[in-house]
Design an enzyme around this catalytic site. Structure first.
Site, short mmCIF file in Angstrom:
data_model
loop_
_atom_site.label_atom_id
_atom_site.label_comp_id
_atom_site.label_asym_id
_atom_site.label_seq_id
_atom_site.Cartn_x
_atom_site.Cartn_y
_atom_site.Cartn_z
N ASP A 24 0.87 -1.18 0.00
CA ASP A 24 0.00 0.00 0.00
C ASP A 24 0.91 1.23 0.00
OD1 ASP A 24 -2.18 1.74 0.30
OD2 ASP A 24 -2.39 1.40 2.46
N ARG A 82 -14.00 -4.54 -6.71
CA ARG A 82 -14.66 -3.62 -5.76
C ARG A 82 -16.14 -3.47 -6.15
NH1 ARG A 82 -11.84 0.11 -3.14
NH2 ARG A 82 -13.61 -0.07 -1.74
N1 NVA Z 1 -3.87 3.48 2.99
C1 NVA Z 1 -4.49 4.19 1.89
C2 NVA Z 1 -5.51 3.34 1.22
C3 NVA Z 1 -6.21 3.97 0.05
C4 NVA Z 1 -7.24 3.08 -0.56
C5 NVA Z 1 -5.11 5.46 2.41
O1 NVA Z 1 -5.78 5.41 3.44
O2 NVA Z 1 -4.91 6.52 1.80
N1 CP Z 2 -8.79 1.30 -3.00
C1 CP Z 2 -9.57 2.38 -2.82
O1 CP Z 2 -10.29 2.50 -1.83
O2 CP Z 2 -9.51 3.29 -3.82
P1 CP Z 2 -10.18 4.73 -3.82
O3 CP Z 2 -9.46 5.57 -2.80
O4 CP Z 2 -9.99 5.22 -5.22
O5 CP Z 2 -11.64 4.58 -3.46
#
Ligand code: NVA
Ligand code: CP
Length: 328
Positions: free
Chosen positions: A227, A314
């Site tokens: 991530d 998703r």
């Molecule tokens: N860890 C990331 C995930 C985004 C889908 C965030 O919270 O920005």
């Molecule tokens: N993975 C995810 O939640 O992507 P978004 O931030 O684009 O919704």
């Protein structure tokens, strides 16, 4: 059947898999042009305190496919949290809508919303958890791994305290999987959470590994997951601290090869910093001399990368969530 989804363990092991079975059915039905709308006339509120591409679009397209309407409230433009409390907003939205998606900062906000809304509330990401992401991730793993889910080993490498690492830790522990979190000691998941995961693992038969040693966590893993190094809402200054800590944990071709399997797949919730075509990617390059941050472009664009299938999932999983809650 549970109606709200606030954290990753809400559905339980059986409920989680039942929902994925429904998502797989809905995915097939859409592909074959035989989807039957069961949410006609329903109204869904999409409340986003942070930006989104996938989660918002998945909720919108899923709702439209199923005959429902959506209303989007973005990070600005509603009274929530400024002129109006979460509880009052929940009562108003609950009186008008049949279900509410909420993305925000603290987990307590989505829980407060659910306490007062009187309709199902779905957590579309908080600082602590990303439960709808977990549905898509495990569906993707199921699609790529014939045989029992319990035989799947996956390794998350990166910031072990982030919402994705925490969610993967608890999801794998609940589902009886072989979950490994590789993170530097300073970014290890909180000890209380690891203990909770181990408690779940005792009941489910899961294997839970939390380690600083990436090579041992990769050994035999069917999936490697990472991530972003700095999440939405975190201070920009975190980059300076995290880049040196997390560079040894970035996913490169060598890391993929270190699983010892030729069929290891790469997963990422997205968005990803993998090249210099984005502002984030250019900054990482200018400041730290890195081409891509948490994953190299080589891995991201390789045949092992199933991130876009994961992103598509998703849609099908979020549709299943709404159909299960409101379709009866
Ligand atoms: N860890 C990331 C995930 C985004 C889908 C965030 O919270 O920005
Ligand atoms: N993975 C995810 O939640 O992507 P978004 O931030 O684009 O919704």
């Amino acid at each position: 059947m549970i109606r709200s989804l606030l954290t990753v363990t809400d559905l339980g092991r059986e409920g989680f898999h039942k929902l994925l079975d429904l998502a797989a059915e809905l995915k097939e039905a859409k592909r074959d042009g035989r989807e039957r709308p069961v949410l006609t006339g329903r109204n869904i509120a999409l409340v986003f305190g942070k930006d989104s591409t996938r989660t918002r679009c998945a909720f919108e397209v899923a709702a439209y496919d199923q005959g429902a309407h959506v209303t989007y409230l973005g990070p600005s433009g509603s009274h929530l949290g400024r002129e109006e409390s979460v509880a009052d907003t929940a009562r108003v939205l609950g009186a008008m809508f049949d279900g509410i998606e909420f993305r925000g900062f603290g987990q307590e906000t989505v829980e407060e919303l659910a306490r007062h809304a009187g309709v199902p509330v779905w957590n579309g990401l908080t600082d602590q958890w990303h439960p709808t992401q977990m549905l898509a991730d495990v569906l993707t793993m199921r699609e790529h791994h014939p045989g029992a889910v319990e035989s799947i080993g996956y390794c998350f490498t990166g910031d072990g305290r982030g919402n994705i690492a925490r969610s993967l830790l608890m999801t794998g522990a609940m589902l009886g999987m072989d979950v490994r979190i590789a993170a530097p000691a300073a970014l290890s998941p909180p000890q209380s959470l690891v203990e909770e995961a181990r408690r779940l693992a005792r009941a489910s038969g899961a294997q839970v590994t939390v380690t600083e040693d990436l090579p041992s966590a990769l050994d035999g893993a069917a999936f490697v997951y990472t991530d972003v190094w700095v999440s939405m809402g975190e201070a920009d200054a975190e980059w300076d601290r995290r880049v040196p800590l997390l560079t040894p944990y970035r996913v490169t071709a060598e890391v993929m090869a270190a699983t010892g399997r030729r069929d290891t797949r790469f997963l990422h919730c997205l968005p990803a910093v993998h090249d210099t075509t984005t502002q984030a990617g250019r900054r990482v390059h200018e400041r730290y001399g890195l081409e891509g941050a948490e994953v190299s472009d080589e891995v991201f664009t390789s045949p092992a990368s199933v991130v876009f299938q994961q992103a598509e999932n998703r849609l099908h999983t979020i549709k299943a969530l709404m159909v299960a809650a409101l379709g009866g």
